[in-house]
Scaffold this motif. Structure first.
Motif, PDB file in Angstrom:
ATOM      1  N   ASP A 169       0.829  -1.208   0.000  1.00  0.00           N
ATOM      2  CA  ASP A 169       0.000   0.000   0.000  1.00  0.00           C
ATOM      3  C   ASP A 169       0.868   1.264   0.000  1.00  0.00           C
ATOM      4  O   ASP A 169       0.586   2.230  -0.723  1.00  0.00           O
ATOM      5  CB  ASP A 169      -0.932   0.024   1.211  1.00  0.00           C
ATOM      6  CG  ASP A 169      -2.028  -1.030   1.150  1.00  0.00           C
ATOM      7  OD1 ASP A 169      -2.237  -1.611   0.063  1.00  0.00           O
ATOM      8  OD2 ASP A 169      -2.667  -1.260   2.195  1.00  0.00           O
ATOM      9  N   PHE A 170       1.924   1.256   0.799  1.00  0.00           N
ATOM     10  CA  PHE A 170       2.812   2.415   0.890  1.00  0.00           C
ATOM     11  C   PHE A 170       3.528   2.651  -0.437  1.00  0.00           C
ATOM     12  O   PHE A 170       3.634   3.789  -0.902  1.00  0.00           O
ATOM     13  CB  PHE A 170       3.822   2.210   2.031  1.00  0.00           C
ATOM     14  CG  PHE A 170       4.704   3.405   2.256  1.00  0.00           C
ATOM     15  CD1 PHE A 170       4.190   4.570   2.819  1.00  0.00           C
ATOM     16  CD2 PHE A 170       6.046   3.369   1.908  1.00  0.00           C
ATOM     17  CE1 PHE A 170       4.997   5.671   3.028  1.00  0.00           C
ATOM     18  CE2 PHE A 170       6.861   4.478   2.108  1.00  0.00           C
ATOM     19  CZ  PHE A 170       6.339   5.627   2.678  1.00  0.00           C
ATOM     20  N   ASN A 171       3.999   1.598  -1.069  1.00  0.00           N
ATOM     21  CA  ASN A 171       4.672   1.733  -2.361  1.00  0.00           C
ATOM     22  C   ASN A 171       3.702   2.240  -3.435  1.00  0.00           C
ATOM     23  O   ASN A 171       4.098   2.995  -4.330  1.00  0.00           O
ATOM     24  CB  ASN A 171       5.327   0.416  -2.775  1.00  0.00           C
ATOM     25  CG  ASN A 171       6.597   0.151  -1.995  1.00  0.00           C
ATOM     26  OD1 ASN A 171       7.222   1.064  -1.465  1.00  0.00           O
ATOM     27  ND2 ASN A 171       6.979  -1.121  -1.893  1.00  0.00           N
ATOM     28  N   ALA A 172       2.432   1.850  -3.340  1.00  0.00           N
ATOM     29  CA  ALA A 172       1.430   2.370  -4.283  1.00  0.00           C
ATOM     30  C   ALA A 172       1.253   3.878  -4.096  1.00  0.00           C
ATOM     31  O   ALA A 172       1.150   4.633  -5.064  1.00  0.00           O
ATOM     32  CB  ALA A 172       0.102   1.647  -4.092  1.00  0.00           C
ATOM     33  N   LEU A 173       1.251   4.315  -2.842  1.00  0.00           N
ATOM     34  CA  LEU A 173       1.155   5.746  -2.552  1.00  0.00           C
ATOM     35  C   LEU A 173       2.374   6.492  -3.099  1.00  0.00           C
ATOM     36  O   LEU A 173       2.241   7.540  -3.748  1.00  0.00           O
ATOM     37  CB  LEU A 173       1.021   5.986  -1.049  1.00  0.00           C
ATOM     38  CG  LEU A 173       1.083   7.452  -0.587  1.00  0.00           C
ATOM     39  CD1 LEU A 173      -0.056   8.256  -1.198  1.00  0.00           C
ATOM     40  CD2 LEU A 173       1.072   7.538   0.924  1.00  0.00           C
ATOM     41  N   LEU A 174       3.557   5.944  -2.862  1.00  0.00           N
ATOM     42  CA  LEU A 174       4.778   6.581  -3.379  1.00  0.00           C
ATOM     43  C   LEU A 174       4.736   6.688  -4.908  1.00  0.00           C
ATOM     44  O   LEU A 174       5.108   7.719  -5.475  1.00  0.00           O
ATOM     45  CB  LEU A 174       6.019   5.799  -2.935  1.00  0.00           C
ATOM     46  CG  LEU A 174       6.340   5.823  -1.443  1.00  0.00           C
ATOM     47  CD1 LEU A 174       7.555   4.949  -1.156  1.00  0.00           C
ATOM     48  CD2 LEU A 174       6.567   7.237  -0.952  1.00  0.00           C
ATOM     49  N   ALA A 175       4.289   5.660  -5.572  1.00  0.00           N
ATOM     50  CA  ALA A 175       4.212   5.665  -7.036  1.00  0.00           C
ATOM     51  C   ALA A 175       3.256   6.754  -7.529  1.00  0.00           C
ATOM     52  O   ALA A 175       3.533   7.445  -8.516  1.00  0.00           O
ATOM     53  CB  ALA A 175       3.770   4.292  -7.541  1.00  0.00           C
ATOM     54  N   LYS A 176       2.142   6.940  -6.844  1.00  0.00           N
ATOM     55  CA  LYS A 176       1.181   7.980  -7.238  1.00  0.00           C
ATOM     56  C   LYS A 176       1.750   9.377  -7.006  1.00  0.00           C
ATOM     57  O   LYS A 176       1.552  10.284  -7.820  1.00  0.00           O
ATOM     58  CB  LYS A 176      -0.143   7.789  -6.490  1.00  0.00           C
ATOM     59  CG  LYS A 176      -0.895   6.556  -6.966  1.00  0.00           C
ATOM     60  CD  LYS A 176      -2.120   6.271  -6.132  1.00  0.00           C
ATOM     61  CE  LYS A 176      -2.796   4.999  -6.646  1.00  0.00           C
ATOM     62  NZ  LYS A 176      -3.902   4.576  -5.802  1.00  0.00           N
ATOM     63  N   LEU A 177       2.474   9.561  -5.914  1.00  0.00           N
ATOM     64  CA  LEU A 177       3.109  10.862  -5.660  1.00  0.00           C
ATOM     65  C   LEU A 177       4.175  11.168  -6.703  1.00  0.00           C
ATOM     66  O   LEU A 177       4.298  12.301  -7.182  1.00  0.00           O
ATOM     67  CB  LEU A 177       3.699  10.891  -4.255  1.00  0.00           C
ATOM     68  CG  LEU A 177       2.710  10.836  -3.093  1.00  0.00           C
ATOM     69  CD1 LEU A 177       3.452  10.701  -1.757  1.00  0.00           C
ATOM     70  CD2 LEU A 177       1.804  12.047  -3.083  1.00  0.00           C
ATOM     71  N   GLN A 178       4.922  10.161  -7.095  1.00  0.00           N
ATOM     72  CA  GLN A 178       5.954  10.346  -8.123  1.00  0.00           C
ATOM     73  C   GLN A 178       5.322  10.628  -9.482  1.00  0.00           C
ATOM     74  O   GLN A 178       5.773  11.526 -10.209  1.00  0.00           O
ATOM     75  CB  GLN A 178       6.857   9.113  -8.195  1.00  0.00           C
ATOM     76  CG  GLN A 178       7.746   8.976  -6.978  1.00  0.00           C
ATOM     77  CD  GLN A 178       8.447   7.637  -6.902  1.00  0.00           C
ATOM     78  OE1 GLN A 178       8.060   6.669  -7.572  1.00  0.00           O
ATOM     79  NE2 GLN A 178       9.461   7.561  -6.046  1.00  0.00           N
ATOM     80  N   ALA A 179       4.257   9.916  -9.819  1.00  0.00           N
ATOM     81  CA  ALA A 179       3.591  10.111 -11.106  1.00  0.00           C
ATOM     82  C   ALA A 179       3.015  11.510 -11.220  1.00  0.00           C
ATOM     83  O   ALA A 179       2.984  12.111 -12.302  1.00  0.00           O
ATOM     84  CB  ALA A 179       2.497   9.070 -11.293  1.00  0.00           C
ATOM     85  N   ALA A 180       2.577  12.076 -10.087  1.00  0.00           N
ATOM     86  CA  ALA A 180       1.996  13.428 -10.098  1.00  0.00           C
ATOM     87  C   ALA A 180       3.068  14.509 -10.058  1.00  0.00           C
ATOM     88  O   ALA A 180       2.761  15.700 -10.197  1.00  0.00           O
ATOM     89  CB  ALA A 180       1.042  13.590  -8.923  1.00  0.00           C
ATOM     90  N   GLY A 181       4.319  14.100  -9.868  1.00  0.00           N
ATOM     91  CA  GLY A 181       5.389  15.096  -9.813  1.00  0.00           C
ATOM     92  C   GLY A 181       5.551  15.710  -8.438  1.00  0.00           C
ATOM     93  O   GLY A 181       6.241  16.723  -8.278  1.00  0.00           O
ATOM     94  N   LEU A 182       4.928  15.127  -7.438  1.00  0.00           N
ATOM     95  CA  LEU A 182       5.029  15.662  -6.077  1.00  0.00           C
ATOM     96  C   LEU A 182       6.275  15.154  -5.359  1.00  0.00           C
ATOM     97  O   LEU A 182       6.646  15.658  -4.321  1.00  0.00           O
ATOM     98  CB  LEU A 182       3.790  15.295  -5.267  1.00  0.00           C
ATOM     99  CG  LEU A 182       2.487  15.903  -5.771  1.00  0.00           C
ATOM    100  CD1 LEU A 182       1.295  15.301  -5.053  1.00  0.00           C
ATOM    101  CD2 LEU A 182       2.512  17.408  -5.574  1.00  0.00           C
ATOM    102  N   MET A 183       6.893  14.113  -5.926  1.00  0.00           N
ATOM    103  CA  MET A 183       8.069  13.517  -5.320  1.00  0.00           C
ATOM    104  C   MET A 183       9.000  13.087  -6.453  1.00  0.00           C
ATOM    105  O   MET A 183       8.540  12.560  -7.478  1.00  0.00           O
ATOM    106  CB  MET A 183       7.653  12.301  -4.475  1.00  0.00           C
ATOM    107  CG  MET A 183       8.793  11.555  -3.839  1.00  0.00           C
ATOM    108  SD  MET A 183       8.216  10.073  -2.982  1.00  0.00           S
ATOM    109  CE  MET A 183       7.359  10.802  -1.610  1.00  0.00           C
ATOM    110  N   ALA A 184      10.275  13.312  -6.262  1.00  0.00           N
ATOM    111  CA  ALA A 184      11.224  12.882  -7.279  1.00  0.00           C
ATOM    112  C   ALA A 184      11.229  11.368  -7.377  1.00  0.00           C
ATOM    113  O   ALA A 184      11.006  10.666  -6.396  1.00  0.00           O
ATOM    114  CB  ALA A 184      12.631  13.385  -6.924  1.00  0.00           C
ATOM    115  N   SER A 185      11.476  10.886  -8.590  1.00  0.00           N
ATOM    116  CA  SER A 185      11.514   9.428  -8.810  1.00  0.00           C
ATOM    117  C   SER A 185      12.848   8.868  -8.385  1.00  0.00           C
ATOM    118  O   SER A 185      13.855   9.456  -8.449  1.00  0.00           O
ATOM    119  CB  SER A 185      11.309   9.112 -10.290  1.00  0.00           C
ATOM    120  OG  SER A 185      10.062   9.591 -10.700  1.00  0.00           O
TER     121      SER A 185
END
Length: 119
Positions: free
Chosen positions: A103-119
């Motif tokens: 679940d946490f990794n899914a959240l991280l992936a969504k934040l990265q896809a939106a540009g809110l977090m660097a990949s």
């Protein structure tokens, strides 16, 4: 009521000279502007009261150049900018660490896809 050019001239001649000059200049500018509009000659160069930023926005060749003209940039880890809203993440119902990690990794992936977090 429309006036003929000679009627306009007669009325201008009856005004004090400074008012007549001011009105004549105004009419000349108006006629010039109307002629440019009807001829399709209006461009950012003919807009005399636009700011430098406004002219840059009007002459931008694409959306990316327009964003640059108004100072909108993509966010980085160093620079604040405009980003997309992240996709919703459902509340975790994990019963163990492995499920929580998923679940946490899914959240991280969504934040990265939106540009809110660097990949």
């Amino acid at each position: 009521m429309a006036l003929t050019p000679s009627e306009v001239a007669l009325r201008l001649n009856s005004l004090p000279s400074d008012q007549a000059r001011a009105l004549t200049a105004l009419f000349d500018k108006l006629i010039s502007d109307v002629a440019a509009v009807t001829a399709g000659e209006v461009s950012s160069d003919t807009i005399t009261d636009a700011t430098e930023t406004g002219i840059s926005l009007l002459t931008a060749v694409d959306a990316a150049a327009a964003r640059t003209a108004i100072g909108v940039v993509d966010a980085t880890t160093e620079t604040a900018g405009v980003v997309l809203q992240a996709e919703a993440q459902a509340d975790s119902t994990a019963a163990d660490v492995a499920g929580l990690k998923t679940d946490f990794n899914a959240l991280l992936a969504k934040l990265q896809a939106a540009g809110l977090m660097a990949s």
